[in-house]
Design an enzyme around this catalytic site. Structure first.
Site, PDB file in Angstrom:
ATOM      1  N   GLU A 244       0.873  -1.180   0.000  1.00  0.00           N
ATOM      2  CA  GLU A 244       0.000   0.000   0.000  1.00  0.00           C
ATOM      3  C   GLU A 244       0.907   1.227   0.000  1.00  0.00           C
ATOM      4  OE1 GLU A 244      -3.022   2.189   3.085  1.00  0.00           O
ATOM      5  OE2 GLU A 244      -3.087  -0.004   3.011  1.00  0.00           O
ATOM      6  N   CYS A 278      -1.556   9.604   2.293  1.00  0.00           N
ATOM      7  CA  CYS A 278      -1.186   9.113   0.965  1.00  0.00           C
ATOM      8  C   CYS A 278      -2.212   9.500  -0.087  1.00  0.00           C
ATOM      9  CB  CYS A 278      -0.967   7.606   0.992  1.00  0.00           C
ATOM     10  SG  CYS A 278      -2.343   6.666   1.657  1.00  0.00           S
TER      11      CYS A 278
END
Length: 487
Positions: A244, A278
């Site tokens: 991820e 993110c």
């Protein structure tokens, strides 16, 4: 100093000295020594020894432990939020929401497991077809610093639920949050060896990733580190790798009626968590012309009023610090590099105090920059790109190696449907901040943002593997034998 939790015991590290610092005051929050390779191996072996008994527990028994962990988080919620704020610089109001997400992850993971990796069966001729799922065994979890509680928790909880045992290596910048989290697991009655904690920097991570005793690795962090892990696991299809990673996320703005709603959504997308999510918007695509000029002018004016301060400051600031002085200096340098390439500073990002990692929001117009770096500048630095028409905006939005998040602010559903079909990202939002995500949905990207192992609601998928069975209680000859066989 008891730094690592291995086989149910706290022990001191034998490696390099580690410190975590309050990013604003530079006061030492936590100190210890990192784990060396032999300690990492001991943690893996402890997990391996604990695995059979943990995996053989009933699902309900494992759920019971997880629910007790959630209860412990509730008891220690204030201390956990304080620790997250102190170690990351995140304002207390935001740290508290992270703890809430940690608590809620348990119920969400149970629901996801039952839906996606539970047991299913049905009749098939003279047998029963059964689908069950098995845990992988021992998995390593690498945690990031921006959500030091919630994001590792998003791997650890579903991994334990599925019956795996875990070796957890948190970010070396947030070791105290990890320690508090593990203490909550201990208080919940998690058996020794099921979850092991090894603190450390790069050397500890390399030793854990390379340990032959792990069956998988779940990582949240930068694309650079994720790519190195992907290369390290090349030729090892027997090990599950879930990556991820970050994104150079575009937010496209159409000519909407409510200018202030657009400005607020942009701020929530670009500057929440000091730009350290993110999914934060890194590139703002704005139409050329007077409407776009008005939007940018309003955005700059409002961003000048955004409050920035220490995690426990009152009244509470919107933005806290970035994670470290080093990170702050790197972001200031990135802004200078963009300006040197032809970028125009619409609102200069500044570091008011040289000894504090506090940054003010920065907005820079890079439309005239020919070779814009396709990088994730992990902080409060927003690049503006002006576009001629909607197709050009979509082309520019997709002009990245990443593919985590993309968004559109528009009053037109038809425009959104057009954008959705052509955008290349795992998260695509319409008239909502890029940093907003549903807990009941998967979370992950394409391209350099991940390896098609979406987390959040889909984490159950990489925490167990499917086993298909044909079963019948008694062995018997079929009514008709296959031609050519005589009994």
């Amino acid at each position: 100093m008891t730094t690592h939790y291995i086989a149910g015991n706290w022990q001191a590290g034998q490696g390099e000295t580690l410190q975590s610092l309050n990013p604003v005051t530079q006061a030492v929050v936590w100190q210890g020594q990192g784990a060396v390779a032999s300690q990492v191996d001991a943690a893996v072996q402890a997990a391996r020894q604990a695995f059979p008994a943990w995996a053989q527990l009933s699902l309900e028994a494992r759920i019971d432990v997880l629910e007790k962990f959630a209860a412990q988080l509730k008891v220690h919620a204030e201390a956990m939020a304080q620790c997250i704020g102190e170690e990351t610089g995140k304002p207390l109001w935001e740290s508290a929401t992270e703890v809430t997400s940690m608590i809620n992850k348990v119920a969400i993971s149970v629901q996801s497991y039952r839906e996606r990796t539970g047991e299913k069966s049905g009749p098939l001729a003279d047998a029963t077809a059964v689908l069950r799922h098995k845990p992988h065994g021992v998995v390593a979890v690498f945690g990031p610093y921006n959500f030091p509680g919630h994001l590792p928790n998003g791997h650890i909880v579903p991994a334990l639920l599925a019956g795996n045992c875990v070796v957890f290596k948190p970010s070396e910048l947030t070791p105290k949050v990890a320690e508090l989290t593990v203490n909550c697991w201990i208080a919940a009655g998690l058996p020794a060896g099921v979850l092991n904690l090894v603190q450390g920097a790069r050397e500890t991570g390399v030793a854990l990733a390379a340990n032959p005793g792990i069956d998988g690795l779940f990582f949240t962090g930068s694309s650079r580190t994720g790519n190195l892990l992907h290369q390290q696991f090349a030729g090892r299809p027997d090990k599950i790798l879930a990556l991820e990673m970050g994104g150079n996320n575009p937010l496209v703005v159409d000519e909407v009626k409510d200018l202030d709603a657009a400005v607020y959504t942009i701020i929530q997308s670009a500057f929440i968590s000091a730009g350290q999510r993110c999914t934060c918007a890194r590139r703002l695509l704005v139409p050329q012309g007077s409407w776009g000029d008005a939007l940018i002018a309003r955005l700059v004016d409002v961003c000048k009023t955004i409050t920035v301060g220490a995690f426990d400051e009152q009244p509470a600031p919107f933005m806290g610090s970035v994670i470290s002085l080093q990170a702050a200096r790197a972001l200031i340098a990135a802004q200078a590099e963009l300006a040197a390439k032809g970028g125009v500073k619409l609102l200069e990002m500044t570091q008011p105090q040289a000894d504090a990692a506090l940054l003010t929001p920065g907005i820079i117009d890079v439309t005239a920059v020919d070779e814009r770096p396709d990088e994730e500048f992990f902080g409060p630095l927003l690049q503006v790109i002006r576009y001629v028409d909607f197709d050009a905006a979509i082309d520019e939005a997709n002009n990245t190696q990443y593919g985590l998040a993309a968004g559109l602010l528009s009053d037109s559903r038809a425009r959104y449907q057009y954008f959705w079909l052509r955008s290349r990202a795992g998260i695509v939002n319409w008239n909502k901040q890029l940093t907003g995500a549903a807990s009941s949905a998967p979370f992950g990207g394409v391209g350099a943002s991940g390896n098609h192992r979406a987390s959040a609601y889909y984490a159950a998928d990489y925490c167990a593997y499917p086993v298909a069975s044909l079963e019948t209680a008694s062995l018997a000859l079929p009514a008709t034998l296959t031609p050519g066989v005589t009994l």
